[in-house]
Design a protein around this motif. Structure first.
Motif, mmCIF file in Angstrom:
data_model
loop_
_atom_site.group_PDB
_atom_site.id
_atom_site.type_symbol
_atom_site.label_atom_id
_atom_site.label_comp_id
_atom_site.label_asym_id
_atom_site.label_seq_id
_atom_site.Cartn_x
_atom_site.Cartn_y
_atom_site.Cartn_z
ATOM 1 N N PRO A 178 -2.420 5.944 5.717
ATOM 2 C CA PRO A 178 -3.601 5.526 4.965
ATOM 3 C C PRO A 178 -4.285 4.303 5.563
ATOM 4 C CG PRO A 178 -1.599 5.375 3.623
ATOM 5 C CD PRO A 178 -1.178 5.794 4.984
ATOM 6 N N TYR B 126 -3.084 10.764 2.933
ATOM 7 C CA TYR B 126 -3.352 10.754 4.379
ATOM 8 C C TYR B 126 -2.988 12.128 4.920
ATOM 9 C CZ TYR B 126 1.739 9.899 4.731
ATOM 10 O OH TYR B 126 3.112 9.978 4.607
ATOM 11 N N VAL C 254 0.875 -1.172 0.000
ATOM 12 C CA VAL C 254 0.000 0.000 0.000
ATOM 13 C C VAL C 254 0.910 1.219 0.000
ATOM 14 C CG1 VAL C 254 -1.593 1.332 1.449
ATOM 15 C CG2 VAL C 254 -1.846 -1.147 1.274
ATOM 16 N N GLY D 35 -5.516 1.953 4.025
ATOM 17 C CA GLY D 35 -5.128 0.743 3.283
ATOM 18 C C GLY D 35 -4.151 -0.132 4.056
ATOM 19 N N GLY E 57 1.191 5.583 0.125
ATOM 20 C CA GLY E 57 0.448 6.783 0.504
ATOM 21 C C GLY E 57 1.286 8.034 0.337
ATOM 22 N N PRO F 271 -0.762 7.217 -5.041
ATOM 23 C CA PRO F 271 -0.737 6.917 -3.603
ATOM 24 C C PRO F 271 -2.031 7.359 -2.926
ATOM 25 C CG PRO F 271 0.669 8.813 -4.100
ATOM 26 C CD PRO F 271 0.131 8.337 -5.402
ATOM 27 N N GLU F 272 -2.359 6.669 -1.842
ATOM 28 C CA GLU F 272 -3.560 7.028 -1.070
ATOM 29 C C GLU F 272 -3.175 8.216 -0.180
ATOM 30 O OE1 GLU F 272 -4.945 3.466 0.960
ATOM 31 O OE2 GLU F 272 -6.095 4.678 2.373
#
Ligand SMILES: NC(=O)C1=CN([C@@H]2O[C@H](COP(=O)(O)OP(=O)(O)OC[C@H]3O[C@@H](n4cnc5c(N)ncnc54)[C@H](OP(=O)(O)O)[C@@H]3O)[C@@H](O)[C@H]2O)C=CC1
Ligand SMILES: O=C1O[C@H](COP(=O)(O)O)[C@@H](O)[C@H](O)[C@H]1O
Length: 601
Positions: free
Chosen positions: A577, A570, A388, A579, A390, A567-568
């Protein structure tokens, strides 16, 4: 540092270091090796003064190695070679010329010059010069040592000293004569301005070094604290124009060691055109951190841990790195690397290798590094399904606005570079089959910490399982090795709450370093620089380790970059994140740091 003498007492003995006895042989003094019989160097050597130096506790070992260096005066034979070959030649000609007094007497005094290449930079100011001063303060540097700064910036010796003095500090527990010692240290610091790709400039530097070496056995350490694209230029110039002709020449190289398998291999090839592998000290400063060093001690010197150290008892292992600040000031460097290359591929993977390796044959550098390579090569290449990524975005808290990553002026607005990553890794060997090793690293998170968490399996047929309700995970033991801040090792256990009832509680068996030891813990750079001076390679990365490490991450990095994986986001100051929680859940794991704050007592 003791003055090394060729004719040494029969007590100096260390693995790989021959006892040298002089023999006359046709105008030269030939040093022949004696069988290695004495078990420990430390047992018998060490003056009172040396024994009092607790920080550099390996001084005796260092002293024995100095002897190897001292006898390696014949040009071209390095201290490392002396140690490796167990036999060295010293000519009377050379030996006489080494006398600082110029009196023809055989002198075995040695000197070390540490040249910080990139002396005007951030790392040099923040870490390297302060570490050198701390070593000087602790009495760990040899009697004759000189520090040189080298960079393109124009500076006088005095200006360098002013620059350095701003970042020197004394240990909290040892402020005695601090000012005096700083002045004395600064008097040993000099500067030479030059280009990184000019053999002429390095030749000029070499001349200055010679003046300070004053005919002694001259050992030279170059610390490359510069951007990686100029490592090879500097290695070439240093090797062609500034190699010590009588003593060893070593080069410390800072990370990043490439961006992927290919660039890393190119860098290694480039360095090896000018230096032997034994001269290259690839630094990963996490290996110099006290609790990372302690990992092997914990494992291999306590009966209670090693038997549990396998898939049979360990459910998962977590390696967690978080910083509570963003890339402030280093966005330019960071954006072309990202958190996976900056922290995971090196710092966390190195810790993992030390954690998971098989017991080495001995504490010898090569034995340890062989085991690290073996475990790295047993690992599964990381799948993007198990990762994952971020990136932090801006966040306002308490009226203060914390900037997002792409708001950094040195970062492109549309950057996809991860500032956070979580990954599940697996070691496909008999010991660790099926055990998830979870890594998590991020910048601009809610806290600054680095820790290793070991979650143990459930107790089979636990008589007390009812006391834990439906969440049996609450009952499992967890060993936490907190690398920083506030170093600690604690083991979560279950115990009975005192009283007439039968209520269970979770408590920590706790080794809290600040409470247990009244000494300040040395910075990682101190340990590593001292090791490089001593020729101790255990905590430095060998080229095959590097290849194995990149082989695990390169396909993932290529995939993330070629697919432009977004990327996620945050918020700055958050826990990262969501995820990352799903990734852990996929393997039935709960992040150990999810609810905990620092436990200090
Ligand atoms: N800073 C940190 O916290 C850490 C840094 N590192 C690594 O350590 C090394 C040094 O880091 P750091 O001090 O931050 O680096 P800097 O960017 O501060 O560079 C160090 C020096 O190198 C020279 N320099 C900078 N850019 C160039 C260039 N493009 N071409 C030629 N020379 C240049 C400059 O000196 P001058 O112009 O005077 O020649 C500069 O003062 C790097 O490899 C970095 O990745 C690793 C871990 C942490
Ligand atoms: O190598 C690096 O490490 C630092 C963190 O080091 P620490 O000793 O302060 O924990 C990190 O900030 C930097 O991005 C990275 O290049």
């Amino acid at each position: 540092m003791a003055i090394a003498r060729p004719a040494m007492p029969a007590v100096m003995r260390s693995p790989g270091i021959a006892q040298i006895q002089p023999q006359k042989q046709q105008g030269s003094l030939r040093m022949t090796p004696m069988p290695l019989t004495m078990p420990s160097v430390r047992r018998r050597c060490g003056s009172k003064e040396e024994r009092s130096r607790q920080v550099c506790g390996d001084l005796c070992l260092c002293m024995a190695k100095e002897v190897a260096a001292a006898v390696s005066v014949h040009s071209g034979i390095s201290k490392g070679q002396a140690q490796n070959q167990n036999s060295v030649l010293i000519t009377q000609e050379d030996a006489k010329s080494t006398s600082p007094a110029g009196d023809g007497a055989i002198s075995t005094e040695s000197t070390v010059t540490i040249t910080v290449v990139g002396a005007s930079g951030d790392l040099a100011k923040k870490k390297i010069f302060p570490a050198l001063f701390a070593l000087y303060y602790e009495g760990c540097l040899p009697k004759h040592f000189t520090v040189f700064g080298y960079a393109r910036s124009k500076m006088t010796d005095e200006e360098l000293r002013n620059m350095i003095s701003a970042t020197l500090t004394c240990r909290i527990d040892q402020r005695e004569n601090c000012g005096d010692k700083m002045d004395k240290f600064l008097q040993r610091c000099f500067y030479h301005s030059g280009q990184y790709n000019s053999e002429v400039c390095f030749g000029q530097l070499s001349k200055k070094l010679e003046e300070h070496e004053a005919g002694r056995l001259a050992n030279r350490l170059f610390y490359l604290s510069i951007p990686p694209d100029i490592f090879v230029d500097v290695a070439r110039c240093a090797s062609h124009s500034a190699t010590s002709l009588r003593g060893w020449t070593r080069v410390i190289v800072e990370k990043p060691f490439g961006r992927d398998s290919q660039s890393s291999a190119e860098l290694t090839r480039g360095l090896k055109q000018h230096l032997k592998e034994e001269q290259i000290y690839r630094i990963d400063h996490y290996l110099g951190k006290e609790l990372v060093e302690n990992l092997s001690v914990l494992r291999f010197s306590n009966l209670v841990f090693e038997p549990l150290w396998s898939r049979q008892y360990i459910r998962n292992v977590q390696l967690i790195f978080s910083e509570d600040f963003g890339t402030e000031g280093r966005g330019g460097y960071f954006d072309s690397y990202g958190i996976i290359r900056d922290i995971m591929q090196n710092h966390l993977l190195q810790i993992l290798a030390l954690f998971a390796m098989e017991p080495p044959v001995s504490l010898d550098a090569e034995d340890i590094r062989n085991e690290k390579v073996k475990v790295l090569r047993s690992m599964r290449v990381i799948s993007s399904e198990d990762v994952v990524v971020g990136q932090y975005k801006s966040h306002t808290r308490g009226g203060i606005k914390y900037p997002g990553y792409t708001e950094d002026k040195t970062v492109p607005n549309n950057s996809l570079t991860p500032t956070f990553a979580a990954a599940a890794l697996f070691i496909d060997n008999a010991r660790w089959d099926g055990v998830p090793f979870l890594m998590k690293a991020g910048k601009a998170l809610h806290t600054k910490r680095a820790e290793i968490r070991v979650q143990f399996r459930h107790v089979p047929g636990n008589l007390y399982k009812r006391n834990f309700g439906s969440d049996l995970d609450l009952a499992t033991n967890e060993l936490v090795i907190r690398v920083q801040p506030d170093e600690a090792i604690y083991l979560k256990i279950n115990n009975k709450v005192p009283g007439l009832g039968m209520r269970l509680d979770r408590s920590n068996l706790h080794l809290h370093y600040a409470a247990r030891y009244d000494r300040e813990i040395p910075d990682a750079y101190e340990r590593l620089i001292l090791d490089a001076i001593e020729g101790e390679r255990r905590l430095f990365i060998r080229s095959d380790e590097l290849d194995a490490a990149w082989a695990l991450f390169t396909p993932l990095l290529n995939e993330l970059e070629s697919n432009k994986v977004a990327p996620e986001f945050y918020p700055y100051g958050s826990r990262g994140p969501v995820g990352a929680y799903y990734l852990a859940a996929k393997y039935n794991v709960r992040w150990g740091d999810a609810n905990s704050e620092l436990t200090t007592v």
